[in-house]
Design a protein around this motif. Structure first.
Motif, short mmCIF file in Angstrom:
data_model
loop_
_atom_site.label_atom_id
_atom_site.label_comp_id
_atom_site.label_asym_id
_atom_site.label_seq_id
_atom_site.Cartn_x
_atom_site.Cartn_y
_atom_site.Cartn_z
N ASP A 161 0.71 -1.13 0.11
CA ASP A 161 -0.18 0.03 0.16
C ASP A 161 0.83 1.21 0.04
O ASP A 161 1.85 1.33 0.69
N ASP A 162 0.49 2.35 -0.57
CA ASP A 162 1.48 3.71 -0.80
C ASP A 162 1.41 4.33 0.54
O ASP A 162 2.30 4.82 0.70
N TYR A 163 0.07 4.37 1.26
CA TYR A 163 0.39 4.96 2.61
C TYR A 163 1.42 4.38 3.38
O TYR A 163 2.21 4.86 4.06
N LEU A 164 1.31 2.91 3.67
CA LEU A 164 2.14 2.10 4.21
C LEU A 164 3.66 2.31 4.10
O LEU A 164 4.57 2.51 4.79
N ASN A 165 3.65 2.50 2.66
CA ASN A 165 5.02 2.60 2.15
C ASN A 165 5.76 4.10 2.34
O ASN A 165 6.71 4.09 3.03
N SER A 166 5.05 4.81 2.10
CA SER A 166 5.41 6.19 2.34
C SER A 166 5.67 6.56 3.91
O SER A 166 6.71 7.01 4.23
N MET A 167 4.83 6.32 4.70
CA MET A 167 4.97 6.62 6.22
C MET A 167 6.04 5.87 6.78
O MET A 167 6.63 6.22 7.66
N THR A 168 6.02 4.45 6.24
CA THR A 168 6.98 3.74 7.09
C THR A 168 8.77 3.85 6.59
O THR A 168 9.47 4.26 7.36
N ILE A 169 8.68 4.15 5.17
CA ILE A 169 10.09 4.26 4.63
C ILE A 169 10.73 5.74 5.02
O ILE A 169 11.77 6.19 5.26
N VAL A 459 0.68 14.48 0.49
CA VAL A 459 0.50 15.03 1.87
C VAL A 459 1.38 13.93 2.72
O VAL A 459 1.90 14.10 3.92
N ILE A 460 0.68 12.55 2.56
CA ILE A 460 1.29 11.69 3.32
C ILE A 460 3.08 11.56 3.21
O ILE A 460 3.58 11.38 4.31
N THR A 461 3.47 11.54 2.21
CA THR A 461 4.88 11.58 2.00
C THR A 461 5.50 12.84 2.70
O THR A 461 6.20 12.72 3.49
N SER A 462 4.91 13.87 2.51
CA SER A 462 5.59 15.14 3.37
C SER A 462 5.44 15.11 4.57
O SER A 462 6.51 15.26 5.46
N SER A 463 4.36 14.39 5.22
CA SER A 463 4.16 14.36 6.86
C SER A 463 5.29 13.31 7.26
O SER A 463 5.93 13.45 8.27
N ALA A 464 5.72 12.25 6.33
CA ALA A 464 6.66 11.22 6.90
C ALA A 464 8.02 11.62 6.78
O ALA A 464 8.78 11.24 7.58
N THR A 465 8.27 12.39 5.64
CA THR A 465 9.62 12.89 5.47
C THR A 465 9.94 14.36 6.09
O THR A 465 11.26 14.57 6.25
N GLY A 466 9.13 14.86 6.52
CA GLY A 466 9.05 15.93 7.24
C GLY A 466 9.58 17.42 6.42
O GLY A 466 10.58 17.95 6.42
N CYS A 467 8.69 17.26 5.17
CA CYS A 467 9.12 18.25 4.10
C CYS A 467 7.77 18.83 3.77
O CYS A 467 6.61 18.29 3.39
N ASP A 468 7.67 20.12 3.77
CA ASP A 468 6.74 20.95 3.45
C ASP A 468 5.97 20.54 2.13
O ASP A 468 6.66 20.27 1.18
N ASN A 469 4.63 20.29 1.87
CA ASN A 469 4.02 19.59 0.86
C ASN A 469 4.29 20.45 -0.22
O ASN A 469 4.27 20.09 -1.45
N PHE A 470 4.24 21.64 -0.09
CA PHE A 470 4.31 22.53 -1.51
C PHE A 470 5.42 22.47 -2.03
O PHE A 470 5.63 22.07 -3.16
N ALA A 471 6.68 22.47 -1.25
CA ALA A 471 7.93 22.24 -1.63
C ALA A 471 8.27 20.88 -2.13
O ALA A 471 9.16 20.76 -3.20
N HIS A 472 7.72 19.84 -1.67
CA HIS A 472 7.77 18.49 -2.21
C HIS A 472 7.20 18.39 -3.65
O HIS A 472 7.91 17.86 -4.38
N ALA A 473 6.02 18.85 -3.82
CA ALA A 473 5.30 18.80 -5.14
C ALA A 473 6.11 19.81 -6.14
O ALA A 473 6.31 19.25 -7.22
N TRP A 474 6.59 20.91 -5.80
CA TRP A 474 7.09 21.87 -6.63
C TRP A 474 8.62 21.29 -7.09
O TRP A 474 8.93 21.42 -8.31
N THR A 475 9.25 20.49 -6.14
CA THR A 475 10.62 20.00 -6.44
C THR A 475 10.49 18.73 -7.25
O THR A 475 11.22 18.24 -8.17
N GLN A 476 9.36 17.87 -7.10
CA GLN A 476 8.97 16.71 -7.76
C GLN A 476 8.69 16.88 -9.23
O GLN A 476 8.70 16.05 -9.85
N MET A 477 7.95 17.97 -9.36
CA MET A 477 7.15 18.30 -10.52
C MET A 477 7.82 18.07 -11.78
O MET A 477 7.43 17.43 -12.71
N PRO A 478 9.28 18.72 -11.78
CA PRO A 478 10.00 18.45 -13.19
C PRO A 478 10.49 17.07 -13.35
O PRO A 478 10.25 16.64 -14.53
N LEU A 479 10.74 16.42 -12.23
CA LEU A 479 11.04 15.04 -12.65
C LEU A 479 9.83 14.07 -12.94
O LEU A 479 9.68 13.10 -13.86
#
Length: 499
Positions: A161-169, A459-479
């Motif tokens: 599951d992607d929630y389990l994956n993101s939050m755990t890793i 949002v789930i990935t951002s909360s697990a990694t401690g990264c602002d959700n806007f910054a996460h999406a903004w930096t991931q968007m080009p890739l």
């Protein structure tokens, strides 16, 4: 662009914001009462036509201009509700939609699963499981690249599951990647791109059950064999393949980072902050934590393996899996006398509290998606593609247009519920292989959610990694757009080869 956004945030003016909000609402009423016929929704079968794009366009512009996602979602929902029924009490309409969303079974599932996942992560942290894992991983990964590859490999292993994956890793690898001076944005990218893409490629996942169920309900496959129906889409989930394979190429610098991700990595490696501003608000593990007892690796392995096991035996139901895992954690941690029963529940509540902002973002995204459904946004996008494109071009157009739709609505599974029942009959009527069409829809959901600032994936990935959700999406968007371009070429070629 980044400097402009930062300046906008710094120069926030509450009076100016209130004036803008008043003007937006006034303009919405003016359009709804003078340009859009009141009976248009009923006359066109729940479709406002091109006017259904206005709330979505407003939301994207507002968020890019202000970075205030919660405020943007609420305003976007209000604009859509005014368009849907200009004569109605908009506050009452918003309250009604919010109530429907909160009472929906999917929302209840989301709150329960994510809330208890927050509790489990907190319990693993305070009992030393996460620290023990970090110490073990540090012996295996002695460089930035090796650390990120371990993140990628572990993400590929926890595919259920992607929630389990993101939050755990994400939560477990954060301290180690911090030690290696990896930016939180890069950690978020690696974590996110081995979560949803893997779930879209492996048939033993919650995604397979969900998408397969919709396909069977719409005439693809037979009752009770949902996974078999999902399997036919796997070869054609081009974005999921491209996104998952791109990650190691980025880690080993075969594909160099560029754009905002490059700036984030330069910031971290030059000794600057590892996390972008505002990350502490969404970080599940913000602040120092007092570890109870000596860190033991099995205090992480047993709960994680237990969660995977319970989810599988309960027919891939994450809700059953997290509830059973909470019971397992109680026996494990209280039994070792690491926590008293009272401490166990206190930390469990703390974990749920840490999920309040992520859950608020996702619930507001659900509300905005429900409003868009009322005015026929997704239906209009698909209708435009079918009306103006040849069958050979439909696969690539379905992928691109639904990716944009998902980027705006932020609910990939919600988009699947609307889009798959529309796309499947179109495929059957135009000669497009159903597997190709459904693969394009599933891939569009993954791409759109990866780039969206408020999707559950972000949002789930951002909360697990401690990264602002806007910054996460903004930096991931080009890739994400790079992988999306590869996928689009694939759909374009297959459209002419298979149709």
């Amino acid at each position: 662009m980044t400097e402009k956004l930062q300046n906008e945030v710094k120069s926030f003016n509450p009076i100016r914001t209130l004036i803008i909000i008043a003007l937006v609402i006034a303009a919405s009423y003016a359009l709804a009462l003078t340009v859009i016929p009141v009976d248009k929704l009923e006359a066109e079968g729940g479709n406002l036509g091109i006017w259904s794009c206005i709330p979505a366009f407003f939301l994207v512009v507002y968020i890019f201009a202000t970075k205030r996602v919660l405020e943007g979602l609420i305003l976007g929902s209000i604009v859509g509700l005014i368009f849907a029924a200009p004569g109605a009490n908009v506050i009452g309409s918003l309250s009604s939609v919010a109530t429907d969303v909160m009472m929906d079974e999917d929302t209840g599932w989301l709150i329960l699963v994510c809330g208890l996942m927050g509790s489990i992560i907190k319990l693993i942290e305070v009992t030393g499981g996460a620290q023990a894992f970090g110490e073990w991983a540090a012996k295996k990964a002695k460089s930035r690249e090796a650390t990120l590859m371990w993140t990628y490999i572990l993400g590929c292993i926890i595919f259920i599951d992607d929630y389990l994956n993101s939050m755990t890793i994400g939560s477990c690898m954060k301290k180690l990647t911090d030690k290696r001076r990896v930016s939180r944005e890069m950690l978020s990218y690696v974590t996110s791109s081995t979560a949803a893409p893997l779930c879209a490629l492996i048939p033993i996942s919650t995604w397979a059950i969900f998408a397969g169920r919709i396909m069977v309900d719409n005439g693809v496959g037979v009752e009770g064999k949902e996974i078999q129906s999902f399997i036919i889409t796997i070869p054609y989930s081009f974005y999921a393949w491209a996104a998952a394979l791109l990650v190691p190429l980025v880690i080993w610098h075969i594909v160099p980072v560029f754009g905002p991700m490059k700036k984030a990595e330069e910031r971290a490696m030059s000794g600057g902050p590892l996390a972008p501003p505002g990350s502490e608000k969404i970080d599940l593990n913000a602040g120092e934590v007092e570890i109870k007892g000596k860190p033991k690796l099995y205090n992480l392995i047993i709960p994680v393996v237990g969660m995977v096991f319970f989810t599988i035996i309960f027919d891939l139901d994450m809700q059953h899996g997290v509830i059973a895992t909470m019971a397992l954690c109680f026996v494990l941690f209280v039994g070792q006398k690491l926590l008293s029963a009272e401490e166990f529940w206190d930390y469990s509540v703390d974990g749920i509290k840490n999920m309040i902002l992520p859950l608020a973002l996702m619930v507001l995204a659900y509300i905005f998606a429900a409003v868009n459904d009322q005015i026929g946004f997704t239906r209009y996008i698909i209708d435009v593609a079918v009306e103006h494109a040849s069958p050979q071009l439909l696969p690539v157009l379905i992928f691109l247009l639904l990716a944009v739709t998902e980027f705006i609505t932020g609910t990939n599974w919600g988009m699947y519920i609307i889009a798959l029942p529309i796309v499947i009959p179109i495929c059957m009527g135009t000669g497009i292989p159903v597997a190709l069409g459904c693969g394009a829809v599933i891939s569009a959901g993954v791409l759109g959610s990866h780039c969206c600032f408020y999707s559950d994936c972000t949002v789930i990935t951002s909360s697990a990694t401690g990264c602002d959700n806007f910054a996460h999406a903004w930096t991931q968007m080009p890739l994400g757009m790079l992988a999306g371009a590869v996928a689009a070429i694939g759909y374009l070629i297959m459209g002419f080869v298979m149709v």
